[in-house]
Design a protein around this motif. Sequence first.
Motif: not given
Length: 246
Positions: A128-156
């Motif tokens: 959506g907004c093009g914000l870069r996300h580091e994989l460590e951050e994405v992995r932590a969110l995914f492992e905590a919820s089992g769901a694909a994470p959304d953008c922390r800024d725009c929810g995309g």
Amino acid sequence: MSQELKRAIEESYRVVVFTGAGISTESGIPDFRSPTGLWKKYAPIDFQEFMASADMRAEAWRRKFEMDKTMAKAAPNKGHMAIAKWVGEGKVSHVITQNVDGLHHVSGVPEDKIIELHGNATYATCLGCGLRHELEEVRALFEASGAAPDCRDCGGIVKSATISFGQAMPEKEMERAHEATLGCDLFLAIGSSLQVFPAAGFPILAKRNGARLIIINREETDMDEIADLVLHEEIGPVLRAVAMLN
């Protein structure tokens, strides 16, 4: 034959290097399209499926993190280091790559010299907004919820920064590759089957524009017959010898 390659590089003023999966398999990264490639284990998820289904996005991230266990162990090999040396010497103007492993970056090639046609698997971006996300951050969110994470800024929707089946090629990178190809007098196609278009069109463009075309690949390609020199050899040892690396 490596002496002929060495002479061609020495005689050229502006070399463009084009790399495919073959240069990275020597670093332990399996390719995608071979009979034992990753797509035999994981059928690719189409971009439209990814966008339409939260379940498919979660599955895509599960596969991504599973494959990263292999990719994380990989390091640049002598082929990557030879190319980096030529870039540092000003001999190679650009490295156009179909690979998403980031090993050209790790080898020391400056970011502005690398053109990644299929993106980069070492980080993620918000669609959506093009914000870069580091994989460590994405992995932590995914492992905590089992769901694909959304953008922390725009929810995309957040996706690995690679180009999926059904996703448009990056216009800026394609334009950069086109300009680099037209500006070279020697085009080195290394470790690519030269079957995936539009990327595989760049060797043809270089040849038609008057540049010499050299192909280095373990297997034959459909473009061997138009090349000025073809080497069916292991990439790392050949480039190491030509670049005179230790």
